[in-house]
Design a protein around this motif. Structure first.
Motif, PDB file in Angstrom:
ATOM      1  N   THR A 190      34.033   9.226   0.578  1.00 21.52           N
ATOM      2  CA  THR A 190      33.687  10.647   0.533  1.00 21.52           C
ATOM      3  C   THR A 190      34.670  11.423  -0.337  1.00 21.52           C
ATOM      4  O   THR A 190      34.273  12.349  -1.059  1.00 21.52           O
ATOM      5  CB  THR A 190      33.678  11.227   1.953  1.00 21.52           C
ATOM      6  OG1 THR A 190      32.795  10.449   2.778  1.00 21.52           O
ATOM      7  CG2 THR A 190      33.203  12.670   1.956  1.00 21.52           C
ATOM      8  N   ALA A 191      35.950  11.050  -0.295  1.00 17.13           N
ATOM      9  CA  ALA A 191      36.954  11.750  -1.094  1.00 17.13           C
ATOM     10  C   ALA A 191      36.674  11.615  -2.585  1.00 17.13           C
ATOM     11  O   ALA A 191      36.851  12.566  -3.355  1.00 17.13           O
ATOM     12  CB  ALA A 191      38.346  11.199  -0.771  1.00 17.13           C
ATOM     13  N   VAL A 192      36.228  10.444  -3.019  1.00 19.29           N
ATOM     14  CA  VAL A 192      35.941  10.238  -4.440  1.00 19.29           C
ATOM     15  C   VAL A 192      34.813  11.164  -4.901  1.00 19.29           C
ATOM     16  O   VAL A 192      34.819  11.652  -6.031  1.00 19.29           O
ATOM     17  CB  VAL A 192      35.584   8.760  -4.712  1.00 19.29           C
ATOM     18  CG1 VAL A 192      35.119   8.570  -6.155  1.00 19.29           C
ATOM     19  CG2 VAL A 192      36.787   7.868  -4.432  1.00 19.29           C
ATOM     20  N   GLN A 193      33.847  11.435  -4.017  1.00 17.55           N
ATOM     21  CA  GLN A 193      32.712  12.276  -4.408  1.00 17.55           C
ATOM     22  C   GLN A 193      33.093  13.744  -4.574  1.00 17.55           C
ATOM     23  O   GLN A 193      32.255  14.548  -4.994  1.00 17.55           O
ATOM     24  CB  GLN A 193      31.574  12.155  -3.377  1.00 17.55           C
ATOM     25  CG  GLN A 193      31.182  10.745  -3.009  1.00 17.55           C
ATOM     26  CD  GLN A 193      30.879   9.852  -4.200  1.00 17.55           C
ATOM     27  OE1 GLN A 193      30.576  10.324  -5.284  1.00 17.55           O
ATOM     28  NE2 GLN A 193      30.975   8.550  -3.995  1.00 17.55           N
TER      29      GLN A 193
ATOM     30  N   VAL B  20      36.609  14.520 -12.112  1.00 17.37           N
ATOM     31  CA  VAL B  20      36.679  13.450 -13.101  1.00 17.37           C
ATOM     32  C   VAL B  20      37.157  12.203 -12.389  1.00 17.37           C
ATOM     33  O   VAL B  20      38.059  12.263 -11.541  1.00 17.37           O
ATOM     34  CB  VAL B  20      37.638  13.805 -14.261  1.00 17.37           C
ATOM     35  CG1 VAL B  20      37.682  12.676 -15.293  1.00 17.37           C
ATOM     36  CG2 VAL B  20      37.228  15.106 -14.937  1.00 17.37           C
ATOM     37  N   LEU B  21      36.576  11.062 -12.709  1.00 12.74           N
ATOM     38  CA  LEU B  21      37.026   9.807 -12.106  1.00 12.74           C
ATOM     39  C   LEU B  21      38.423   9.455 -12.613  1.00 12.74           C
ATOM     40  O   LEU B  21      38.747   9.709 -13.779  1.00 12.74           O
ATOM     41  CB  LEU B  21      36.055   8.678 -12.435  1.00 12.74           C
ATOM     42  CG  LEU B  21      34.718   8.683 -11.687  1.00 12.74           C
ATOM     43  CD1 LEU B  21      33.824   7.561 -12.194  1.00 12.74           C
ATOM     44  CD2 LEU B  21      34.928   8.551 -10.187  1.00 12.74           C
ATOM     45  N   PRO B  22      39.271   8.855 -11.764  1.00 10.20           N
ATOM     46  CA  PRO B  22      40.616   8.477 -12.195  1.00 10.20           C
ATOM     47  C   PRO B  22      40.579   7.470 -13.347  1.00 10.20           C
ATOM     48  O   PRO B  22      39.638   6.681 -13.481  1.00 10.20           O
ATOM     49  CB  PRO B  22      41.229   7.847 -10.934  1.00 10.20           C
ATOM     50  CG  PRO B  22      40.385   8.326  -9.806  1.00 10.20           C
ATOM     51  CD  PRO B  22      39.019   8.534 -10.354  1.00 10.20           C
ATOM     52  N   GLY B  23      41.609   7.510 -14.165  1.00 13.23           N
ATOM     53  CA  GLY B  23      41.706   6.575 -15.277  1.00 13.23           C
ATOM     54  C   GLY B  23      42.210   5.213 -14.828  1.00 13.23           C
ATOM     55  O   GLY B  23      42.473   4.967 -13.639  1.00 13.23           O
TER      56      GLY B  23
ATOM     57  N   LEU C 295      43.855   3.856 -11.138  1.00 17.20           N
ATOM     58  CA  LEU C 295      43.154   2.820 -10.369  1.00 17.20           C
ATOM     59  C   LEU C 295      44.027   1.589 -10.181  1.00 17.20           C
ATOM     60  O   LEU C 295      43.965   0.935  -9.132  1.00 17.20           O
ATOM     61  CB  LEU C 295      41.848   2.448 -11.072  1.00 17.20           C
ATOM     62  CG  LEU C 295      40.771   3.540 -11.112  1.00 17.20           C
ATOM     63  CD1 LEU C 295      39.542   3.048 -11.856  1.00 17.20           C
ATOM     64  CD2 LEU C 295      40.389   3.971  -9.693  1.00 17.20           C
ATOM     65  N   LEU C 296      44.850   1.268 -11.178  1.00 15.13           N
ATOM     66  CA  LEU C 296      45.778   0.141 -11.033  1.00 15.13           C
ATOM     67  C   LEU C 296      46.776   0.421  -9.918  1.00 15.13           C
ATOM     68  O   LEU C 296      47.100  -0.469  -9.112  1.00 15.13           O
ATOM     69  CB  LEU C 296      46.502  -0.108 -12.359  1.00 15.13           C
ATOM     70  CG  LEU C 296      47.533  -1.246 -12.360  1.00 15.13           C
ATOM     71  CD1 LEU C 296      46.873  -2.573 -12.009  1.00 15.13           C
ATOM     72  CD2 LEU C 296      48.236  -1.320 -13.709  1.00 15.13           C
ATOM     73  N   LEU C 297      47.254   1.667  -9.841  1.00 19.34           N
ATOM     74  CA  LEU C 297      48.175   2.034  -8.764  1.00 19.34           C
ATOM     75  C   LEU C 297      47.503   1.913  -7.404  1.00 19.34           C
ATOM     76  O   LEU C 297      48.114   1.392  -6.446  1.00 19.34           O
ATOM     77  CB  LEU C 297      48.677   3.466  -8.984  1.00 19.34           C
ATOM     78  CG  LEU C 297      49.604   4.031  -7.900  1.00 19.34           C
ATOM     79  CD1 LEU C 297      50.877   3.176  -7.779  1.00 19.34           C
ATOM     80  CD2 LEU C 297      49.957   5.485  -8.200  1.00 19.34           C
TER      81      LEU C 297
ATOM     82  N   CYS D 283      35.109   4.295  -7.043  1.00 20.30           N
ATOM     83  CA  CYS D 283      35.447   4.627  -8.434  1.00 20.30           C
ATOM     84  C   CYS D 283      34.849   3.602  -9.395  1.00 20.30           C
ATOM     85  O   CYS D 283      34.307   3.961 -10.456  1.00 20.30           O
ATOM     86  CB  CYS D 283      36.961   4.693  -8.609  1.00 20.30           C
ATOM     87  SG  CYS D 283      37.734   6.144  -7.881  1.00 20.30           S
ATOM     88  N   GLY D 284      34.950   2.332  -9.025  1.00 19.02           N
ATOM     89  CA  GLY D 284      34.403   1.293  -9.886  1.00 19.02           C
ATOM     90  C   GLY D 284      32.893   1.386 -10.028  1.00 19.02           C
ATOM     91  O   GLY D 284      32.353   1.333 -11.142  1.00 19.02           O
ATOM     92  N   LEU D 285      32.200   1.542  -8.892  1.00 20.89           N
ATOM     93  CA  LEU D 285      30.746   1.654  -8.956  1.00 20.89           C
ATOM     94  C   LEU D 285      30.311   2.946  -9.640  1.00 20.89           C
ATOM     95  O   LEU D 285      29.329   2.963 -10.396  1.00 20.89           O
ATOM     96  CB  LEU D 285      30.166   1.590  -7.546  1.00 20.89           C
ATOM     97  CG  LEU D 285      30.017   0.199  -6.928  1.00 20.89           C
ATOM     98  CD1 LEU D 285      29.376   0.303  -5.558  1.00 20.89           C
ATOM     99  CD2 LEU D 285      29.199  -0.717  -7.807  1.00 20.89           C
TER     100      LEU D 285
END
Length: 769
Positions: A13-16, A20-23, A27-29, A56-58
């Protein structure tokens, strides 16, 4: 498991909420932190981070399956199959289309419109089509449903229309399970239409049997919303569970009497019940509620067949995790939250309770719990809640659940065996629905049937959740009735209003049309109402009413319909049916000669809360062309002013300049005639000299508004502008000195919403920084 499941949900839910999606670095972190949490066995933290990383990936993957900018508004030849039931909207059919071997930059799933097709379109048909596509886009308005979000959640990468030339070619029918279900739904829909031609309840029976809702009228949806019974006409978990339960009981009894003892009756019954649930969910298009129900039933039936006990909570959490893993975008749909919360409430009020409740308690408590427990979510998502939902559901649930749904499915089966008997049974069900519909209509007409609330603060939902748990707790729980106090933040919302002598203007995004809401301290005015596209869809219902409810406006002091063009007056009837107006002013006879109505003309003046309203046009007698007779309204505070012009063109502009001269000067100008080249003359703009021009235009509209020559004139006069097609609804608040300007794009931007790019290559931020 409970905490980890909720943490996974929280991460998704937080991602929505991201713009802007994280770079890659971020995402590596997250991935490193996830590995550390798993290593340390901090499972809730690992679930939270896993939800963030997975979504984030999907999300990035889904964004790639979108229309390339080179193909925007360009025709292309594609081959694919119709993957949904075609739905009629006036003279066109809308349907989803799966592209087979999509060309580069073409998404794999499209939403197409086919105007006046000469073919009998059916789900499962393979077509070669020439289509003109555009990237997903929808109007952005506070309180309104956003179609672009729905498209993204359903993995639809573009919308478009079918071109008549070159002629479409039917290539056959698509094999496979998905196409089989689509074809079966289409066949059943056709036979239902033949059995009940043009019957008022045909849409409801189609919705309950195959999940097709295109036959339900706007009036019917409104009654269902006001009575809180919408869930009954959408195939949901209760319908799936009912069908599976009936099949389980019938098969178990029949197997115990006539079946082989090598297979236990409960195992045979569980297998048949699971298959029936799967088929029914397939007929409903495997929506989120039906998918959740099938998953829960699968676990429960497996445990029953294996003679193992699995708690209801564990089944629900397993279903939640399964849905989120396979479809994390499900959290964007209100149905996801309503479905899972409703089931959780039913488990909460029934599982683990001691003693046996009486008949009336058992009959009424689920309806009361659902109405109370879902109220916070209904207010957040729809700004309304039905106060008569418990009573309406207490009457409707047995009728729909125990009679209509089982008999409707029986009639569907009989359509293929005994069509005459099936038609008779469907007629009986239609009469039963007529009786129920009459009661629901009467309940919906009660003045206190529905409570409208502005969107509450973020903290109201968790407080309300805790309050509901207390109110529905068993007797004897300390502080049980204090839960009511925790519900108060839902209803006591501090809603900002203009100060005395100030005014707020909101130019709503209604596509190619005009709708403006003006608020003073204690009054509200609507200037034009947008367009109407069909009897089922207009801007009054889709945009104006939700916005006014979100602003806690239940009555209008004045409705002004500048003239009778459809893009200005199309939503008026629907608006007035929902929110009455004390007075209607218009230049059009159709509206001006109604009761409590009058013509608008130059010279009318009034004052609200220290704000002056002056009608500058049309003159008497008026112009020959109807556009030039549009009502022209100037609204003035002590330091700022707004000029609303309708569709006036250069002759009316010249008259205004000659009549008022410097008095036309205004802080905000609503662009005349949507920025057409027949308006916005140099002399008129020079006299108005606005700080900002607001352009009400549709995205990629067929007229090319605003015209390039008009934009050049703005630049020549150094006039900044904003276009609703680029930034959504625009709000302007007057102040003692400066204007406060904001847009829906600024406030509601999300990573999946397309960057507004107009046909001149200008983005939302290029025009008025």
């Amino acid at each position: 498991m409970t905490l980890s499941s909720l943490a996974f949900l929280l991460g998704i839910t937080a991602v929505q909420q991201l713009r802007v999606l994280p770079g890659g670095g971020a995402l590596l972190l997250v991935a490193i932190l996830l590995a550390s949490a798993v290593w340390k066995r901090y499972w809730p933290l690992a679930a939270l981070l896993g939800g963030i990383l997975w979504t984030c990936g999907l999300g990035a993957w889904y964004l790639q399956d979108s229309l390339g900018t080179d193909y925007q508004q360009r025709s292309m030849l594609i081959k694919g199959y119709i993957s949904s039931l075609p739905q009629r909207r006036g003279d066109k059919l809308d349907f989803e289309f799966k592209v087979l071997e999509p060309p580069p930059s073409c998404p794999g799933k499209l939403h197409l419109s086919w105007f006046s097709p000469k073919f009998d379109l059916k789900a499962g048909q393979i077509w070669q089509l020439n289509v003109k596509l555009k990237a997903p886009y929808d109007r952005l308005n506070p309180g309104s449903f956003n179609h672009e979000t729905w498209l993204f959640a359903n993995h639809i990468g573009a919308t478009g229309r079918v071109n008549p030339q070159p002629a479409p070619v039917l290539l056959g029918e698509k094999p496979g399970l998905a196409a089989l279900f689509a074809n079966l739904r289409q066949t059943i829909a056709t036979r239902l239409e033949q059995a009940l031609p043009e019957h008022e309840q045909l849409g409801l029976l189609k919705a309950l049997s195959i999940g097709s809702q295109d036959g339900i009228s706007q009036n019917q949806w409104q009654v269902f919303r006001r009575t809180g019974t919408t869930h009954l006409v959408v195939i949901s978990g209760s319908h799936i569970s009912l069908v599976a339960g009936l099949v389980f009981l019938a098969v178990r009894r029949a197997w115990a009497r006539w079946g082989t003892l090598q297979i236990a009756p409960q195992r045979a019954a569980a297998a048949c019940a699971w298959l029936s649930a799967l088929v029914y969910a397939g007929l409903a298009g495997f929506s989120i509620p039906t998918s959740r129900a099938v998953i829960m039933l699968s676990v429960a039936l497996a445990a029953l067949a294996g003679q193992r006990h699995v708690s209801a909570w564990r089944i629900l959490l397993l279903a939640l995790l399964t849905v989120l893993v396979f479809e994390p975008l499900a959290v964007l749909a209100a149905g996801f939250w309503l479905s899972f919360v409703a089931v959780a409430l039913l488990i909460y009020i029934s599982a683990g309770r001691l003693g046996r409740a009486g008949f009336w308690h058992e009959a009424s408590m689920p309806q009361l719990a659902a109405a109370l427990g879902l109220a916070p979510f209904l207010i957040v998502f729809f700004q309304q809640v039905s106060l008569i939902a418990p009573l309406a559901n207490w009457l409707a649930v047995p009728v729909i659940g125990l009679l209509v749904v089982p008999l409707a499915l029986l009639a569907v089966i009989m359509l293929f065996i005994l069509p005459a008997a099936a038609a008779w049974l469907l007629q009986c069900l239609a009469l039963l629905l007529d009786w129920l519909w009459h009661i629901l209509e009467k309940l919906a007409e009660l003045p206190w049937a529905t409570l409208y609330c502005p969107t509450p603060s973020w903290y109201a939902l968790p407080f309300a959740g805790l309050g509901i748990l207390l109110l529905l707790a068993p007797r004897g729980v300390p502080g049980r009735y204090l839960g009511g106090a925790l519900l108060l933040p839902l209803f006591w919302v501090k809603l900002d209003k203009p100060e005395p002598n100030q005014a707020w203007l909101t130019l709503l995004d209604v596509g190619q049309g005009l709708a403006v809401v003006v608020e003073t301290r204690q009054h509200a005015l609507v200037f034009d109402t947008g367009s109407r596209f069909s009897p089922e869809f207009d801007m009054g219902t889709a945009v104006l009413v939700p916005f006014l409810h979100n602003r806690a406006i239940t009555t209008l002091d004045s409705l002004i319909i500048s003239h009778d063009d459809l893009d200005h007056s199309g939503g008026a009837a629907a608006l007035l049916a929902e929110i009455p107006a004390a007075e209607v002013l218009s230049s059009a006879r159709r509206w001006a000669e109604r009761s409590n109505s009058n013509y608008c003309w130059a010279g009318q003046v009034w004052s609200w809360d220290g704000v002056q309203f002056q009608m500058l046009g049309p003159p008497q007698p008026g112009f020959t062309k109807e556009n030039n007779n549009s009502c022209v309204l100037r609204i003035s505070t002590a330091s700022q002013s707004f000029l609303l012009t309708g569709d006036i063109e250069k002759p009316a502009e010249s008259w205004l300049v000659s009549q008022y001269g410097p008095e036309l000067h205004s802080s905000i100008l609503i662009a005349p005639h949507h920025g057409s080249n027949s308006s916005s003359s140099y002399d008129f703009l020079q006299q108005v000299a606005p700080q900002l021009v607001l352009i009400p235009a549709g995205y990629l509209n067929r007229f090319g508004f605003p015209h390039q020559q008009v934009l050049n004139t703005y630049r020549l006069l150094n006039l900044p502008w904003l276009n609703t097609a680029l930034v959504g609804a625009i709000s302007v608040h007057t102040g003692n000195e400066d204007l406060q300007i904001s847009s829906a794009w600024q406030e509601h931007q999300r990573y999946w919403l397309s960057g507004r790019l107009d046909w001149n290559g200008e983005t939302a931020g290029d025009s008025a920084d």
